[in-house]
Design a protein around this motif. Structure first.
Motif, mmCIF file in Angstrom:
data_model
loop_
_atom_site.group_PDB
_atom_site.id
_atom_site.type_symbol
_atom_site.label_atom_id
_atom_site.label_comp_id
_atom_site.label_asym_id
_atom_site.label_seq_id
_atom_site.Cartn_x
_atom_site.Cartn_y
_atom_site.Cartn_z
ATOM 1 N N ALA A 50 60.433 18.367 67.941
ATOM 2 C CA ALA A 50 60.136 19.332 66.874
ATOM 3 C C ALA A 50 60.767 20.667 67.188
ATOM 4 O O ALA A 50 61.371 21.312 66.304
ATOM 5 C CB ALA A 50 58.628 19.481 66.726
ATOM 6 N N GLN A 83 64.536 39.147 45.468
ATOM 7 C CA GLN A 83 64.229 38.475 44.226
ATOM 8 C C GLN A 83 65.459 38.358 43.325
ATOM 9 O O GLN A 83 65.699 37.332 42.715
ATOM 10 C CB GLN A 83 63.172 39.285 43.442
ATOM 11 C CG GLN A 83 61.874 39.428 44.157
ATOM 12 C CD GLN A 83 60.932 38.331 43.746
ATOM 13 O OE1 GLN A 83 60.886 37.962 42.594
ATOM 14 N NE2 GLN A 83 60.204 37.796 44.699
ATOM 15 N N LEU A 147 63.431 38.297 29.923
ATOM 16 C CA LEU A 147 62.407 37.447 30.531
ATOM 17 C C LEU A 147 62.679 37.218 32.010
ATOM 18 O O LEU A 147 61.790 37.277 32.833
ATOM 19 C CB LEU A 147 62.355 36.108 29.794
ATOM 20 C CG LEU A 147 61.784 36.183 28.384
ATOM 21 C CD1 LEU A 147 61.779 34.812 27.766
ATOM 22 C CD2 LEU A 147 60.366 36.749 28.408
ATOM 23 N N SER A 148 63.939 36.954 32.323
ATOM 24 C CA SER A 148 64.220 36.531 33.690
ATOM 25 C C SER A 148 64.387 37.712 34.633
ATOM 26 O O SER A 148 64.407 37.521 35.840
ATOM 27 C CB SER A 148 65.483 35.683 33.713
ATOM 28 O OG SER A 148 66.596 36.495 33.418
ATOM 29 N N GLY A 149 64.479 38.883 34.075
ATOM 30 C CA GLY A 149 64.738 40.031 34.945
ATOM 31 C C GLY A 149 66.223 40.193 35.169
ATOM 32 O O GLY A 149 67.008 39.273 34.936
#
Lengths: 809, 203
Positions: A50, A83, A147-149
């Motif tokens: 891992a 973002q 809407l989506s920015g």
């Protein structure tokens, strides 16, 4: 760890275990051994795996985290770190990782993490801009970002350019995405109009957009970058003309008001339209980056037929000696009416050599408008120089007499004084000038005015006034007042004569006249031949001696005349007497010549017979024209014309006088054969008269009469102008009344006269042009007709304006 | 108290049959299950699973467990962030439940299993009955630790209203699930008989 378990084993020792050693001590080593064999379980591979996997993932993530790019913007509205995505054609290619400021805090720095595969495209052609909702006249865009920015859009020109990591973001999205097929061109305009984003229209279909708008470096023009989308860019050629389609156009013309509107978008932000003119250069297709002139209106664009919109320019200067008032910057420079350039500047400067202020006019010429194909300036100046040597000059010309606007004309003036172009002149090559045609016109006008000024107007007026005075005096005389009555009589007689003439001309016997006149003509010819023969006669040589004798006689006569003229009373008559004397002398000379010649006796005999022939012919004519009125016609005509002449109307006098002359000549012709005898008799009588003492008395009386007449004229003058005028007007009125009375009958009479004259002329015209008598008759009749016409005019004029007899027309 | 081992017997963990010690490592005569007096490497296995669980627990808390997209604006939530948001909006009860299920219980499991292993490895700790109780609690409570994953799964299934609002599970959900699974394996790998053996030592 597991050591605890074996450590507990001795206490839990099982005797039945595989270990044969019963004591705890013995089992312990065995277990320890096994434990030593496998002290660490394989399970530990799982966490290790891992960790390795996580490490590998982290390493891979680090490897693929992409490149960091910094883009500066004015504002970062709508952008959020972590973002906001970076997209290209709506596919994500990166992420805004951090939003910060540039070092000076003047703008926002967005730190973008771009995908590694984008790296080759991050070069100097790459552009970034923020996609936000945008509403403009051209439309709404970026609505999806509501809407989506907001997101960042990136675009690039080409792969593998020069690497770049810091960019300046665009404030507005580029109007044309990179790589859009089409063509980018430059538009140059005098002033802005079509804003950024303004559509480019072709037949009102938008085919492109204005992308940028900026002043040129020197600030003299506005340069716009425009993009024409494919396939419309193929419509562009060197003959394409662009104009400002401002959206709304109002035209006021002879056919009314015309309003024209382009699309709504072009109304809001302007627009550019183009079309390709049917010129030869239409075959030369446009190239990327070509520069075009943006005309202010469609009309201006279409009128630019002779221009190559991409042509070169040369600059010229000229110094005009006259005033350049009316010449403005932008005024055309024309060559034979074709616009080849325009005035770019008008300035004054001191000429150091002449110490005069020169008005320097600078103009720009487009050589290709003169038909020179792609010339370099040197060639152009060379050609211009040659043209200047042949008389090419710049001169001012009037564009409009109303506004006084001037333009510069390149004119070929062959008579211009020799001059050459100065290619080295400062600031531009200097073209010699010529005075304007306007100035020449002004000079001519001034000359005419000077001539008029120098005319002796005052004298003329004075003379005219004297003439009018004389006319007044004349009209005031009784003789003139009696004119209307006499005129009426004359007209009646003329009518009668015309009637007679008409009858006569209608007479079939007159048909024989031409042949007889021909005969007369032939006789006259023969006479003249004989006269010629006579002059060649050797006896003619003796003429001078006889002339001497005649001269002696004349001398005697003149001596007598001198005695006569010695008297003081005679002084007033010398002019007339002199004229008579000279005429008489002439006649006498002729007569003497005739009479003194040895062939005279025969000649006179022949003349007699000829005269008899002529007389017979005349008698025949007289018999033919049995009406006595025809015979009296010349006399009456003379009387009439004399009276008309006495009316002192210039035209009429002239006509009448010429008529009289013709009549006299006719009469003289008729009476030719009697002249010698009459002349001799007259001379004798004159001599006898002059010898008579009673003649002196007569002369005395004549002078007394002249004195009386002079006093009478003086009195008349003293009577005053107004009185004379009144009298004259009264006379004129009386005359007018009489003329009115006569006028009633006049038209018919005149018509008849005209008809008769026309007929007579027609008929006489048939007689042939050769016969002198014929010619005389035609002349007489023509004069008669003219006289009657004049008479008609006079009547008409007097009827309408009775006082015109005084003041003229 | 005598253990089976002390009595020379091995109890089958599958069916409970007693076999002689000699069959250690062999098969149960009744059910065929493998017979072990004590599970070999039990402590190591348990410790390894515990380590894996801990490793998975780190990203499960750092990564967002849930992505909420409202009107095009996405928002990522970590587990603690979600608790904080809930508490901030006044849902204390919910916040408490989520906190217990997603933070407190897993942490407690790590601590308890770790403590048991530490006690067994070094012979210290609680007396055997308490150890056994702790072990039972850990095993019991383990299945409830997936509460957060369930919440995310249910929300992701329910809130799918296109661009208006949608919830998608984040990468932490998987990590959290793994972490829970590893801790369960860890608890299971620990042979409870060792707890008593250790007690014998001290006793």
């Amino acid at each position: 760890m597991t050591e605890r378990t074996p450590s507990s084993e001795p206490s839990a020792r099982n005797p039945s275990s595989s270990d044969p050693a019963p004591p705890v001590e013995t089992t312990r080593p065995r277990i320890r051994e096994t434990r030593l064999d496998r002290r660490i379980s394989l399970i530990w591979l799982a966490p290790l795996g891992a960790v390795a996997m996580a490490g590998f993932l982290a390493w891979r993530d680090y490897q693929s985290r992409g490149v960091m790019v910094t883009v500066s913007f004015e504002t970062a509205s709508g952008v959020e770190a972590g973002q906001t995505r970076v997209k290209h054609r709506d596919v994500e290619v990166g992420l805004v990782e951090r939003v910060g400021f540039t070092e000076d805090l003047r703008s926002v720095a967005l730190h973008l993490r771009m995908k590694p595969e984008i790296e080759p495209y991050l070069n100097e052609t790459t552009q970034f801009w923020i996609v936000r909702p945008r509403i403009s006249a051209a439309g709404i865009s970026g609505l999806e970002t509501v809407l989506s920015g907001a997101f960042l859009e990136m675009d690039w020109g080409r792969r593998d350019g020069e690497d770049k990591r810091a960019f300046a973001g665009l404030a507005d999205p580029p109007l044309t995405p990179t790589g859009t097929p089409g063509m980018r061109i430059l538009l140059r305009a005098g002033e802005g109009g079509a804003g950024v984003g303004a559509p480019i229209l072709f037949r009102r279909i938008p085919v492109g957009r204005v992308e940028t708008q900026a002043l040129t470096a020197d600030g003299t023009a506005v340069e716009m970058q425009a993009f024409i989308n494919a396939p419309h860019h193929l419509r562009l050629s060197r003959a394409t003309r662009f104009w400002n389609a401002s959206g709304f156009e109002l035209q006021l013309g002879a056919d009314g008001i015309k309003a024209r509107m382009e699309s709504l978008a072009s109304l809001l932000e302007g627009g550019v339209a183009f079309d390709t003119l049917p010129l030869p250069s239409a075959s030369q297709s446009a190239r990327e980056g070509d520069s075009y002139i943006l005309y202010a209106s469609e009309q201006a664009a279409r009128e630019s037929m002779f221009e190559d919109a991409t042509g070169s320019e040369i600059r010229l200067a000229a110094i005009f000696d006259e005033s350049v008032r009316g010449l403005t910057v932008g005024a055309p420079v024309e060559y034979r009416g074709v616009r080849v350039g325009e005035v770019t500047a008008i300035s004054a400067r001191l000429n150091p050599s002449t110490q005069r202020i020169d008005i320097l006019t600078t103009m720009v010429i487009q050589p290709n408008r003169l038909g020179l194909e792609d010339p370099d300036p040197t060639t152009t100046f060379h050609i211009l120089g040659a043209a200047v040597e042949n008389g090419l000059r710049a001169r001012l010309a009037s564009g409009s007499l109303l506004t006084g606007a001037l333009f510069v004309e390149l004119a070929e003036i062959p008579e211009a004084p020799l001059a050459a172009m100065d290619p080295e002149a400062d600031p531009y090559p200097m073209i010699p000038t010529a005075p304007s045609s306007l100035q020449a016109l002004t000079e001519a006008a001034a000359e005419i005015m000077a001539t008029i000024n120098s005319l002796p107007l005052a004298e003329t007026v004075e003379t005219a006034r004297g003439a009018i005075q004389d006319v007044r005096d004349l009209i005031a005389s009784e003789g003139v007042q009696g004119v209307p009555g006499q005129l009426a009589q004359t007209l009646a007689s003329a009518q009668a004569a015309a009637d007679g003439a008409a009858r006569l001309l209608a007479d079939p016997r007159l048909a024989g006249l031409p042949t007889r006149l021909d005969a007369i003509g032939a006789n006259a010819e023969r006479i003249s031949e004989r006269v010629a023969a006579l002059t060649e006669d050797p006896g003619f040589a003796a003429l001078p001696g006889r002339l001497d004798a005649i001269g002696a006689n004349a001398e005697r006569v003149s001596a007598d005349l001198a005695a006569l003229t010695a008297s003081p009373e005679f002084a007033a008559l010398p002019g007339r007497i002199g004229a008579v004397a000279s005429q008489a002398e002439q006649v006498a000379a002729n007569v003497a010549a005739f009479t003194a010649s040895p062939g005279f006796a025969g000649l006179s005999g022949r003349l007699d017979s000829i005269g008899a022939d002529v007389a017979r012919a005349a008698a025949n004519v007289a018999g033919l024209t049995s009406d006595p009125a025809l015979l009296s016609l010349p006399r009456r005509l003379e009387a009439t014309l004399a009276k008309i002449e006495a009316l002192a109307i210039e035209d009429m006098i002239f006509t009448a006088r010429s008529a009289l002359d013709e009549a006299r000549r006719l009469l003289a012709d008729l009476g030719t054969q009697q002249i010698p005898a009459r002349a001799a008799a007259t001379l004798d009588s004159a001599r006898a008269l002059l010898a008579e003492p009673a003649f002196r008395q007569t002369a005395h009386e004549a002078s007394a009469a002249l004195a009386e007449a002079r006093t009478l004229i003086n009195e008349l003058r003293a009577a005053g102008t107004s009185q004379n005028l009144n009298a004259a007007l009264a006379s004129v009125q009386g005359a007018g009344r009489s003329i009115d009375a006569a006028a009633a009958a006049l038209p018919a009479t005149l018509a008849q006269i005209t008809a008769a004259a026309a007929r007579a002329e027609n008929m006489l015209g048939d007689f042939g042009p050769g016969a002198p008598g014929n010619y005389e008759l035609i002349l007489t009749l023509r004069e008669l007709r003219a006289a009657s016409g004049k008479l008609y005019e006079l009547m008409d004029t007097l009827q309408r304006q009775p006082n015109s007899i005084i003041f003229g027309k | 108290m005598t253990t089976a081992r002390e009595a020379g017997l091995i109890a089958c963990l599958s069916c409970g049959a007693l076999e002689p010690m000699a069959s250690d490592g062999g098969l149960c005569s009744r059910c065929g299950g493998r017979l072990r007096s004590r599970r070999p490497y039990s402590l190591q296995r348990s410790a390894a699973w515990l380590a894996l669980g801990l490793m998975a627990y780190v990203p499960a808390n750092l990564w967002p467990i849930m992505r909420t997209t409202t009107l095009g604006r996405g928002e990522d939530n970590t587990i603690l962030g979600g608790v904080w948001v809930l508490a901030h909006h006044g849902s204390w009860d919910l916040a408490a439940v989520v906190f217990l299920a997603s933070v407190a219980v897993p942490m407690a499991k790590f601590c308890v299993v770790g403590l048991l292993l530490w006690g067994l490895a070094f012979g210290r700790g609680f007396e055997p009955h308490k150890r056994h109780r702790l072990h039972e609690i850990v095993e019991y409570i383990g299945r409830w630790s997936m509460l957060d994953v369930f919440v995310v799964a249910i929300l992701a299934a329910l809130v799918q209203v296109g661009p208006l609002a949608s919830i998608t599970p984040g990468p932490a959900a998987g990590a959290f699930g793994l972490s829970v699974a590893f801790t369960m394996l860890s608890a299971q790998a620990l042979d409870p008989r060792l707890l008593w053996d250790a007690g014998k030592d001290h006793a």
